[in-house]
Design a protein around this motif. Structure first.
Motif, PDB file in Angstrom:
ATOM      1  N   GLY A 138       0.935  -1.143  -0.082  1.00  0.00           N
ATOM      2  CA  GLY A 138      -0.107  -0.002  -0.109  1.00  0.00           C
ATOM      3  C   GLY A 138       0.887   1.378  -0.035  1.00  0.00           C
ATOM      4  O   GLY A 138       0.467   2.289  -0.678  1.00  0.00           O
ATOM      5  N   THR A 171       2.054   1.707  -3.470  1.00  0.00           N
ATOM      6  CA  THR A 171       1.121   2.078  -4.316  1.00  0.00           C
ATOM      7  C   THR A 171       0.712   3.829  -4.144  1.00  0.00           C
ATOM      8  O   THR A 171       0.570   4.558  -5.125  1.00  0.00           O
ATOM      9  CB  THR A 171      -0.271   1.588  -3.757  1.00  0.00           C
ATOM     10  OG1 THR A 171      -0.112  -0.048  -4.045  1.00  0.00           O
ATOM     11  CG2 THR A 171      -1.563   1.885  -4.771  1.00  0.00           C
ATOM     12  N   HIS A 189       2.268   4.371   8.617  1.00  0.00           N
ATOM     13  CA  HIS A 189       0.922   3.852   7.780  1.00  0.00           C
ATOM     14  C   HIS A 189       0.080   2.828   8.471  1.00  0.00           C
ATOM     15  O   HIS A 189      -0.715   2.560   7.715  1.00  0.00           O
ATOM     16  CB  HIS A 189       1.588   3.082   6.388  1.00  0.00           C
ATOM     17  CG  HIS A 189       2.139   4.042   5.534  1.00  0.00           C
ATOM     18  ND1 HIS A 189       1.881   4.572   4.330  1.00  0.00           N
ATOM     19  CD2 HIS A 189       3.505   4.788   5.331  1.00  0.00           C
ATOM     20  CE1 HIS A 189       2.388   5.253   3.747  1.00  0.00           C
ATOM     21  NE2 HIS A 189       3.652   5.715   4.355  1.00  0.00           N
ATOM     22  N   ARG A 232      -2.278  -8.989   0.594  1.00  0.00           N
ATOM     23  CA  ARG A 232      -1.021  -9.949   0.978  1.00  0.00           C
ATOM     24  C   ARG A 232      -1.354 -10.591   2.002  1.00  0.00           C
ATOM     25  O   ARG A 232      -2.524 -10.570   2.888  1.00  0.00           O
ATOM     26  CB  ARG A 232       0.037  -8.978   1.741  1.00  0.00           C
ATOM     27  CG  ARG A 232       0.767  -7.891   0.854  1.00  0.00           C
ATOM     28  CD  ARG A 232       1.637  -7.057   1.585  1.00  0.00           C
ATOM     29  NE  ARG A 232       1.159  -6.281   2.973  1.00  0.00           N
ATOM     30  CZ  ARG A 232       1.022  -6.686   4.065  1.00  0.00           C
ATOM     31  NH1 ARG A 232       1.777  -7.687   4.330  1.00  0.00           N
ATOM     32  NH2 ARG A 232       0.566  -6.033   4.954  1.00  0.00           N
ATOM     33  N   HIS A 245       0.697 -11.039  -8.263  1.00  0.00           N
ATOM     34  CA  HIS A 245       0.102 -10.445  -9.330  1.00  0.00           C
ATOM     35  C   HIS A 245       0.386  -8.949  -9.588  1.00  0.00           C
ATOM     36  O   HIS A 245       0.263  -8.307  -8.814  1.00  0.00           O
ATOM     37  CB  HIS A 245      -1.523 -10.682  -8.978  1.00  0.00           C
ATOM     38  CG  HIS A 245      -2.059 -12.113  -9.047  1.00  0.00           C
ATOM     39  ND1 HIS A 245      -2.031 -12.685  -7.818  1.00  0.00           N
ATOM     40  CD2 HIS A 245      -2.416 -12.895  -9.943  1.00  0.00           C
ATOM     41  CE1 HIS A 245      -2.303 -13.941  -7.982  1.00  0.00           C
ATOM     42  NE2 HIS A 245      -2.830 -14.211  -9.212  1.00  0.00           N
ATOM     43  N   ASP A 294      -6.733  -2.004  10.338  1.00  0.00           N
ATOM     44  CA  ASP A 294      -5.929  -1.658   8.990  1.00  0.00           C
ATOM     45  C   ASP A 294      -5.772  -0.087   9.228  1.00  0.00           C
ATOM     46  O   ASP A 294      -6.861   0.629   9.254  1.00  0.00           O
ATOM     47  CB  ASP A 294      -6.486  -2.047   7.714  1.00  0.00           C
ATOM     48  CG  ASP A 294      -5.834  -2.596   6.483  1.00  0.00           C
ATOM     49  OD1 ASP A 294      -4.501  -2.008   6.702  1.00  0.00           O
ATOM     50  OD2 ASP A 294      -6.162  -3.270   5.846  1.00  0.00           O
ATOM     51  N   MET A 318      -5.370   2.280   6.683  1.00  0.00           N
ATOM     52  CA  MET A 318      -6.518   2.701   5.728  1.00  0.00           C
ATOM     53  C   MET A 318      -6.769   1.590   4.848  1.00  0.00           C
ATOM     54  O   MET A 318      -8.179   1.237   4.974  1.00  0.00           O
ATOM     55  CB  MET A 318      -5.479   3.671   4.858  1.00  0.00           C
ATOM     56  CG  MET A 318      -6.237   4.237   3.654  1.00  0.00           C
ATOM     57  SD  MET A 318      -7.714   4.970   4.201  1.00  0.00           S
ATOM     58  CE  MET A 318      -7.369   6.620   5.000  1.00  0.00           C
ATOM     59  N   ASN A 319      -6.237   0.901   4.107  1.00  0.00           N
ATOM     60  CA  ASN A 319      -6.443  -0.110   3.197  1.00  0.00           C
ATOM     61  C   ASN A 319      -6.801   0.564   1.771  1.00  0.00           C
ATOM     62  O   ASN A 319      -8.027   1.081   1.603  1.00  0.00           O
ATOM     63  CB  ASN A 319      -7.683  -0.822   3.698  1.00  0.00           C
ATOM     64  CG  ASN A 319      -7.810  -2.346   2.568  1.00  0.00           C
ATOM     65  OD1 ASN A 319      -8.044  -2.017   1.612  1.00  0.00           O
ATOM     66  ND2 ASN A 319      -7.382  -3.354   3.328  1.00  0.00           N
ATOM     67  N   LEU A 320      -5.913   0.357   0.770  1.00  0.00           N
ATOM     68  CA  LEU A 320      -6.032   0.820  -0.737  1.00  0.00           C
ATOM     69  C   LEU A 320      -6.794  -0.061  -1.531  1.00  0.00           C
ATOM     70  O   LEU A 320      -7.014   0.488  -2.515  1.00  0.00           O
ATOM     71  CB  LEU A 320      -4.648   1.356  -0.804  1.00  0.00           C
ATOM     72  CG  LEU A 320      -4.050   2.552  -0.028  1.00  0.00           C
ATOM     73  CD1 LEU A 320      -2.700   2.861  -0.868  1.00  0.00           C
ATOM     74  CD2 LEU A 320      -4.950   3.692  -0.256  1.00  0.00           C
ATOM     75  N   GLU A 352      -8.899   1.117  -4.419  1.00  0.00           N
ATOM     76  CA  GLU A 352      -8.480   0.655  -5.834  1.00  0.00           C
ATOM     77  C   GLU A 352      -9.922  -0.131  -6.438  1.00  0.00           C
ATOM     78  O   GLU A 352     -10.148   0.317  -7.758  1.00  0.00           O
ATOM     79  CB  GLU A 352      -7.395  -0.229  -5.817  1.00  0.00           C
ATOM     80  CG  GLU A 352      -6.060   0.119  -5.397  1.00  0.00           C
ATOM     81  CD  GLU A 352      -4.876  -0.757  -5.510  1.00  0.00           C
ATOM     82  OE1 GLU A 352      -3.782  -0.504  -5.643  1.00  0.00           O
ATOM     83  OE2 GLU A 352      -5.156  -1.869  -5.403  1.00  0.00           O
TER      84      GLU A 352
HETATM   85  P1  ADQ Z   1      -0.736  -2.791   2.979  1.00  0.00           P
HETATM   86  O1  ADQ Z   1      -1.039  -3.511   4.356  1.00  0.00           O
HETATM   87  O2  ADQ Z   1       0.369  -3.133   2.356  1.00  0.00           O
HETATM   88  O3  ADQ Z   1      -0.306  -1.193   3.418  1.00  0.00           O
HETATM   89  P2  ADQ Z   1      -3.026  -1.883   1.405  1.00  0.00           P
HETATM   90  O4  ADQ Z   1      -3.346  -0.493   1.923  1.00  0.00           O
HETATM   91  O5  ADQ Z   1      -4.410  -2.734   1.376  1.00  0.00           O
HETATM   92  O6  ADQ Z   1      -2.222  -2.775   2.429  1.00  0.00           O
HETATM   93  O7  ADQ Z   1      -2.308  -1.944  -0.187  1.00  0.00           O
HETATM   94  C1  ADQ Z   1      -2.119  -3.206  -0.436  1.00  0.00           C
HETATM   95  C2  ADQ Z   1      -1.243  -2.827  -1.947  1.00  0.00           C
HETATM   96  O8  ADQ Z   1      -1.019  -4.063  -2.411  1.00  0.00           O
HETATM   97  C3  ADQ Z   1      -2.443  -2.549  -2.976  1.00  0.00           C
HETATM   98  O9  ADQ Z   1      -2.067  -1.678  -3.771  1.00  0.00           O
HETATM   99  C4  ADQ Z   1      -2.847  -3.833  -3.774  1.00  0.00           C
HETATM  100  O10 ADQ Z   1      -3.338  -3.753  -5.104  1.00  0.00           O
HETATM  101  C5  ADQ Z   1      -1.471  -4.600  -3.713  1.00  0.00           C
HETATM  102  N1  ADQ Z   1      -1.921  -6.152  -3.581  1.00  0.00           N
HETATM  103  C6  ADQ Z   1      -2.373  -6.632  -2.180  1.00  0.00           C
HETATM  104  N2  ADQ Z   1      -2.620  -8.147  -2.534  1.00  0.00           N
HETATM  105  C7  ADQ Z   1      -1.985  -8.148  -3.783  1.00  0.00           C
HETATM  106  C8  ADQ Z   1      -1.719  -9.287  -4.518  1.00  0.00           C
HETATM  107  N3  ADQ Z   1      -2.172 -10.623  -4.074  1.00  0.00           N
HETATM  108  N4  ADQ Z   1      -1.358  -9.170  -5.494  1.00  0.00           N
HETATM  109  C9  ADQ Z   1      -0.641  -8.017  -6.070  1.00  0.00           C
HETATM  110  N5  ADQ Z   1      -1.024  -6.923  -5.469  1.00  0.00           N
HETATM  111  C10 ADQ Z   1      -1.571  -6.928  -4.230  1.00  0.00           C
HETATM  112  C11 ADQ Z   1      -0.253  -0.399   4.721  1.00  0.00           C
HETATM  113  C12 ADQ Z   1      -1.238  -0.433   5.607  1.00  0.00           C
HETATM  114  C13 ADQ Z   1      -2.416   0.074   5.031  1.00  0.00           C
HETATM  115  C14 ADQ Z   1      -2.178   1.366   4.307  1.00  0.00           C
HETATM  116  C15 ADQ Z   1      -0.839   1.184   3.339  1.00  0.00           C
HETATM  117  C16 ADQ Z   1      -0.962   2.834   2.924  1.00  0.00           C
HETATM  118  O11 ADQ Z   1      -1.149  -1.716   6.272  1.00  0.00           O
HETATM  119  O12 ADQ Z   1      -3.368   0.255   6.109  1.00  0.00           O
HETATM  120  O13 ADQ Z   1      -3.389   1.653   3.476  1.00  0.00           O
HETATM  121  O14 ADQ Z   1       0.165   1.084   3.898  1.00  0.00           O
HETATM  122  O15 ADQ Z   1      -0.670   3.677   3.872  1.00  0.00           O
END
Ligand code: ADQ
Length: 748
Positions: A287, A290, A426, A538, A615, A637, A639-641, A645
């Motif tokens: 995230g 992203t 984050h 993840r 992916h 979480d 935020m959760n992006l 998305e």
């Molecule tokens: P993350 O815990 O990594 O982020 P998240 O905000 O949901 O969680 O972002 C995940 C990103 O990874 C998204 O862009 C998504 O498309 C990508 N992704 C997830 N699973 C995937 C998969 N199986 N294959 C490919 N791509 C995948 C941390 C915090 C969050 C916060 C972000 C940003 O835990 O709460 O939103 O940072 O601050």
């Protein structure tokens, strides 16, 4: 003054005016009634008195007795019998001097003259006089015997009791009128307030919780949200749409910066040598990446990160730099190399077995080892040094990202005292008590307070951080600015909910939704009338993947019509697999999917499809565009992006988002179906609602969420932080200049 207060004051003034007017009319009327009553009464008394006195006129004792008898009446002040020559024949002692025979006689005679008698006689006469003791009714009447006037009788009546009665009547009237007014205005007002309160509570609940929103509230919720967005815009120095270009301008104009330096553990692009021997560029599932990668493309500069790809070393220059994005090359990555031990202690150990479970309420016990802590300090220093090597001025703008680098801000500040350091956390920040579990909580707090600004996704996390500082450190709080001052250095603590670039480039590049659906249906081997649910994460225990699969099982159990038709595809990227807890989770998810598939699956139908691999974004966006619903069930979480998305991908306004109330995103995406992921029954109901939701409602909800994430995009997120940083920088420069001119330190 509020509008309601003004309305109530106006109402009270109108009531007072009305009461005053009515009481005036009533007073005049009752006064006249009373006086008429008294004079009639006095007349009667006079007639009978003169008659009885004529009989006793020549008997002094008898006359006196009659006068005393008349005087006994409680309202009579005095009586006198007077001769025709105006001398006194007999008199009670209390008769005021003004009404003695001679004084009144003049008027009695004058009344005869005024009546036009040829030989003026004694005539009836009366008046109301005001004495210091009060008002008095005085009447005189001739005493006639056998047609001859013997003299006249004077009777003085007290009228002050009428005034007392009037005053009582007026008070009574005011009380009755006041009570009636309160009833007449107060009751409807209370009812209206109650109705308004219930209504606004309902709207607030819907705004906060989402859930299934009654259709009649939809336009109102849209308006409320529009209003909130406008108010937020008005509070900004620069309202309006945020773009990459605008962010660049802010950086150049307000901070005179050409470039920024980002410190993050994860790199935005890693180089991987595949089994075929070719090197490929990969976008990590993170995230943080992203959100921040578009900022870097907009501003240019350096991204300092751990070189984690197996071909990373082969692709850097001799300064460990690589220019990215591949065809654009607008900024570069500075790769920092870590030994196995350093990765183990810093990344897996302290960061992900200690801080990650400490900050998330997901029931995994944090582990803090002294050797991990030593590596955490060492690696923070290593990265801080790399950052200092990359800057090209004494006051650069440095963004320090996430829990891997809590100590870096203070380390960088030591070498670059004038730097603008913006740290962003984050993940959630736990409450102060929980923070105390970490044996090195003081060091973490002090490290972070080396920043100019510390950002969190929500106000709650800011509050938790400030509480922790209050509890564990000797600092000063500037409550006005939400800042902490430590050793004369000020750190602003602010919420900056993170967001996506807008438009999202992967959504721009993806095929249209119909084409995505065809492709995904083909890839998954779905029947044409199939319904598709989606999860993208993840593989992490905070994301609630097990709860999500259990909710799918509950849906199939409670709504048999979806058996054979509804499929849930989970894209699950293996993550932190060197940690035991993550390996356990991986196995648990696999077992669970297998059990559900055995229970409800057939030869042609699998309710759960688990895709456990990396992916790339184009593929993830294809799934977003194809799905009927996306379920984000995080147990906790920042935020959760993924939620944002999914919304960004749905240019067709189709698809329903189901979102855990324990994500930061739930505070913004209120048109999602908001659920408690632990409540499997309600979560399965939400899936059934999503699958049966009318098209119009789906589109309304999606439209509203899209306009929100378009406006509150990541350029605004970064722009707001940079504007705050510029403000702080100016303030510090000013106080620095003041300090040069003043003998005493102002110590901001
Ligand atoms: P993350 O815990 O990594 O982020 P998240 O905000 O949901 O969680 O972002 C995940 C990103 O990874 C998204 O862009 C998504 O498309 C990508 N992704 C997830 N699973 C995937 C998969 N199986 N294959 C490919 N791509 C995948 C941390 C915090 C969050 C916060 C972000 C940003 O835990 O709460 O939103 O940072 O601050």
């Amino acid at each position: 003054m509020t509008q309601l207060a003004r309305f109530i004051l106006g109402l009270l003034a109108a009531l007072a005016l009305l009461t005053w007017a009515v009481s005036g009319v009533v007073q005049t009327t009752t006064h006249e009634w009373f006086e008429r009553d008294v004079s009639a009464h006095a007349q009667l008394a006079m007639v009978s008195a003169t008659r009885s006195m004529a009989d006793a006129w020549y008997d002094p004792d008898g006359l006196q007795k009659r006068l005393v008898a008349i005087d006994r009446n409680q309202h009579v002040i005095g009586v006198a019998a007077c001769n025709a020559d105006l001398t006194t024949r007999s008199m009670t002692p209390d008769l005021p001097e003004d009404f003695h025979c001679r004084a009144v006689g003049v008027w009695v005679r004058a009344a005869g003259t005024a009546a036009g008698d040829e030989n003026p006689k004694l005539r009836e006469w009366s008046t109301i006089a005001t004495l210091p003791t009060g008002r008095v009714y005085v009447a005189a009447m001739p005493v006639v015997s056998q047609g001859q006037a013997l003299g006249f009788v004077i009777l003085a009546h007290d009228l002050s009791y009428i005034e007392r009665r009037e005053a009582r009547a007026q008070t009574f009237l005011l009380v009755v009128f006041g009570a009636l007014a309160i009833l007449a205005f107060g009751v409807p007002l209370l009812v209206a307030r109650r109705v308004r309160h219930d209504w606004s509570m309902e709207v607030r609940k819907l705004l906060r919780k989402g859930g299934k929103q009654p259709r009649e509230f939809q336009p109102i919720l849209g308006d409320v949200r529009e209003l909130i967005a406008r108010m937020a815009d008005e509070r900004e120095d620069l309202p309006g749409q945020w773009t990459a270009e605008r962010l660049r301008q802010i950086l150049n104009r307000n901070l005179h910066g050409e470039k920024i330096v980002i410190l993050a553990n994860r790199e935005p692009y890693s180089h991987i040598r595949g089994e075929d021997g070719r090197i490929e560029v990969q976008h990590p599932a993170s995230g943080l990446v992203t959100a921040l990668e578009p900022i870097m493309r907009a501003c240019s500069g350096v991204w300092v990160a751990h070189g984690s790809g197996n071909a990373d070393r082969e692709t850097v220059d001799r300064n460990d730099h690589v220019r990215v994005p591949p065809e654009e090359e607008s900024y570069h990555i500075r790769r920092v190399w870590l030994s196995e031990e350093e990765q183990q202690g810093h990344y897996y150990g302290f960061s992900n077995e200690g801080l990650w479970p400490l900050c998330h309420i997901a029931h995994t016990r944090p582990t803090f080892r002294a050797e991990d802590w030593a590596y955490y300090q060492k690696v923070n220093q290593k990265f801080s040094d790399a950052v200092c090597e990359e800057v090209d001025s004494e006051d650069p703008i440095i963004l320090v990202e996430d829990y891997h680098f809590a100590l870096a801000p203070a380390m960088i500040r030591k070498r670059l005292p004038s730097a603008t350091i913006i740290a962003f956390w984050h993940i959630p920040w736990p409450n102060a008590e929980r923070m105390g579990i970490c044996p090195w909580h003081n060091e973490l707090l002090e490290g972070l307070l080396g920043s100019s600004i510390i950002g969190f996704h929500t106000q709650l996390h800011c509050n938790n951080f400030l509480d922790s500082v209050d509890r564990y450190l000797e600092t000063r709080r500037d409550r006005e600015q939400n800042a902490v001052i430590m050793h004369g250095q000020k750190t602003l603590v602010r919420p900056y909910p993170i967001a996506l670039e807008w438009p999202v480039r992967w959504a721009e590049m993806a095929p249209d939704p119909a084409a995505c659906r065809v492709q995904v249906w083909k890839d998954l081997g779905l029947k044409p009338d199939a319904l598709l649910g989606l999860g993208v994460d993840r593989l992490d225990y905070t994301k609630g993947i097990e709860e999500r699969l259990l909710a799918v099982e509950m849906l199939l159990e409670r709504y048999p019509k979806y058996r054979g038709r509804f499929t849930f595809v989970q894209l699950a990227e293996p993550s932190r697999t060197k940690i035991e807890r993550y390996r356990e989770l991986n196995e648990a998810v696999e077992r669970l999917a297998k059990r559900i598939n055995e229970r409800f699956g057939t030869a042609e139908y699998q309710p759960i499809i688990l895709l456990r691999s990396h992916h790339e974004p184009p593929e993830v966006f294809r799934y977003y565009r194809a799905a009927d619903l996306c379920y984000v069930s995080s147990l906790h979480d920042g935020m959760n992006l993924v939620a944002k998305e999914f919304v960004a991908a749905r240019i067709d306004l189709e698809g329903v988002l189901i979102l855990s109330e324990f994500t930061g995103a739930a505070q913004e995406l209120t048109e999602a179906l908001i659920v408690n992921p632990y409540d499997l029954v309600k979560s399965s109901d939400a899936m059934a609602v999503a699958l049966g939701m009318p098209e119009e409602e789906r589109r309304d909800r999606m439209q509203s969420m899209r306009s929100m994430i378009g406006r509150f995009n990541v350029y605004r997120w970064a722009g707001k932080m940079l504007v705050d940083a510029a403000y702080l920088r100016n303030q510090e420069r000013l106080s620095g200049r003041l300090a040069e001119h003043l003998p005493v330190s102002t110590n901001l």
